[in-house]
Design a protein around this motif. Sequence first.
Motif, PDB file in Angstrom:
ATOM      1  N   GLY A   1     147.427  23.632  93.586  1.00 40.58           N
ATOM      2  CA  GLY A   1     146.574  22.872  92.685  1.00 40.58           C
ATOM      3  C   GLY A   1     147.028  21.431  92.569  1.00 40.58           C
ATOM      4  O   GLY A   1     147.990  20.995  93.206  1.00 40.58           O
TER       5      GLY A   1
ATOM      6  N   ASN B   1     136.308  27.910  89.428  1.00 38.44           N
ATOM      7  CA  ASN B   1     136.482  26.755  90.302  1.00 38.44           C
ATOM      8  C   ASN B   1     136.235  25.446  89.554  1.00 38.44           C
ATOM      9  O   ASN B   1     135.648  24.506  90.082  1.00 38.44           O
ATOM     10  CB  ASN B   1     135.534  26.842  91.507  1.00 38.44           C
ATOM     11  CG  ASN B   1     135.742  28.090  92.326  1.00 38.44           C
ATOM     12  OD1 ASN B   1     136.694  28.184  93.102  1.00 38.44           O
ATOM     13  ND2 ASN B   1     134.868  29.058  92.154  1.00 38.44           N
TER      14      ASN B   1
ATOM     15  N   GLY C   1     143.849  25.178  90.813  1.00 32.85           N
ATOM     16  CA  GLY C   1     142.751  24.228  90.658  1.00 32.85           C
ATOM     17  C   GLY C   1     143.258  22.869  90.207  1.00 32.85           C
ATOM     18  O   GLY C   1     144.418  22.506  90.419  1.00 32.85           O
TER      19      GLY C   1
END
Length: 715
Positions: free
Chosen positions: A491, A550, A592
């Motif tokens: 991420g 997401n 993420g």
Amino acid sequence: MERRSPYLQRLAWLDLLLHREILRLRARYQLSLDEFRGLYVSDRQVDDLLRDNLGEVDPDTLASLARKAELEFRLCRDGDGEENAWQRLITAGGLSTTEEKVLLLALAPELDTKYETLYAYLNNDVSRKRPTHDLALRLFGEGERQRRELRQALLPRNTLYGKGLLRPPSAASEELAWLGQGFALTPLVADYLLGLPGGGRLPDYVRFETAVAVVGESRMAETLQRLPQLLTTSPQEQIPWLLLQGAAGSGRREGARTIAQRLNLPLLEIDLALALQDGSFVEGLREILLLQRLTGALLFISPLERLFERDGEPSTIAFRLIAELQAASPRICFSGTPGLVWGRLLPAGKLLAFELEPPDPSARHRLWRQQLEQRGLSVEPSRLQTVAERFQLTPGQISEAAEWSARMRLLRGGNGDGRVDDELLFEAARNRSSAQLGRLAVKLPQSYSWQDLVLPPVVLQQVEELASAISHRHRVYEEWGLGRRFGGAGGLKVLFSGASGTGKTMTASVLAGELGLELFRIDLSGIVSKYIGETEKNLDQIFRTAHASNAILFFDEADALFGKRSEVKDAHDRYANIEVAYLLQKMEEYDGVVILASNLSKNIDQAFSRRMHYVVEFPLPDEAHRQRLWRGMLPPELPLDGDVDLAFLARQFRLAGGDIKNIVLSAAFLSAREGTPVGMQSLLQATARQLIKQGKMPSANEFKHYYPLLAQVSR
């Protein structure tokens, strides 16, 4: 109805016994001429039904024929063990000769409706078309010993009822004496004996596949290569239970179907989401387990998380279910989402767990292309690669997104070339991301573009580099191998620092819009809890759900949660520091994008600051940028007076963009009330109010010759 050959000989024997009982009844009550018997089934009708099998039978020879039929029945049962459905049922149920006779009595109406008429005649009631306990005793209980065996066999907890072969008496018949109570064959067993396992009488929550066909190659194929040998060579009580863990749509059912195919077994699936809504599920489970044992099917139970309460503890019904499964010892494959402590419910020594990893970008690209091509659709390859990289969707979600794209393209009047535009493709991916962060987050609109950002060139360059990094992070971490070298989950962690109103939230919105991702602002007031452990639970829910969505997580005013850890002076300090450490751990695991926004970067704990991939400082705008901000806040539709002097406003008042936005909005409301265009008076009055909110008193030195216009501003 055409009878199946394995039952012809047994039905002939049953017809003889029924005929004998009818003759006995007529002789006992002398009712052979009573046309109202049973109100009514006539003697002639009964004789015609029995004549189909027996022809004209002399009463004197009926007893000898019955003895001969009994001998043939036993020979058929104890003979060469013909492997048909009936024989498998007798063997699997461990049924005695007496129990087999009762079972045949219940099966007969499923083979020929004439038996309903015969049973009604013998029960002396046209409405009672099923066999009764009394009828079974009359037909098969020749002596006291046989009658005692029959009574024992028909008790509720014994084999016939206990294993789900017979359906218990209905509630309406419970008022009758035990002898008068009727019984019927369980629909699942009846369908199996008729060669229809998985027929139309299965409960809604059960699905049966006789010949499992797997489309394409399962991603678990290599792992499952040796499973058939393990599952077929282990003793029945030592057969391991399988657990497939993964997110919804990750291919858990596909994995179970692959296992069943490799074992050459049917698949018997129980949907717990529907089953637990059925109050009789646990009782009906015995019938399902009997069907599983008869067919040898692989039992697939999903989703297992339905057996757990919100606090992570197994429910009461869960333990009852597992107890039934342990008693039956079938081949079982469970499926569920990761995160639950299965050891609290499932026997750890008997469990083999498999984690279904999400597909990587190349696999997602392949799945997208396959699913779109199946629907006659196509996308420009580079854009398809972009969607595959940015949205970590499961195979099931990609299939749903492709189907949604096909339908929406049709509704929006797409042409016949099958081309899907970028906007529709990204919208489909976002819709399938299941962004359900609930009360802990707010979805922010993406109404800004790069042109709306008024930032110094250096800061703007940093933001553009950040957008590029987010766009290419999958290539850097996965294809180029840096994820393995540096660890972490792949991420990006970003810190936006600057005074309130300097553009941090707007910049995050522009980034999300540029990348086609959702943006969620985390509500810190809903996260932090005074109760021990609640803050950690909230954080875990946020990051777990954000992974599936997401989305970009935006922690506004993050100082409240990401602030510096304090010296431990009491238990409260220790627990607060634990929360910070836990949050740090969750950020490290999240694959993420996380953006922390702080009014002052020095307030952020150093452990967080060191782990930030990007730190962007948002300064207060200078005069030139303030004039651009003033101009950008005035839409073309807004009526403006000719006296508006934006240069003066930009020069005199050191305000951030958020302040300017509030001033323009307040001035518009003031002018709307007066029915006049927005002019310097309303703008200056709104500016004075904004300064008062900041704790500053408007002065003549700042407002200069416009100061008299502030007469209406409340001090």
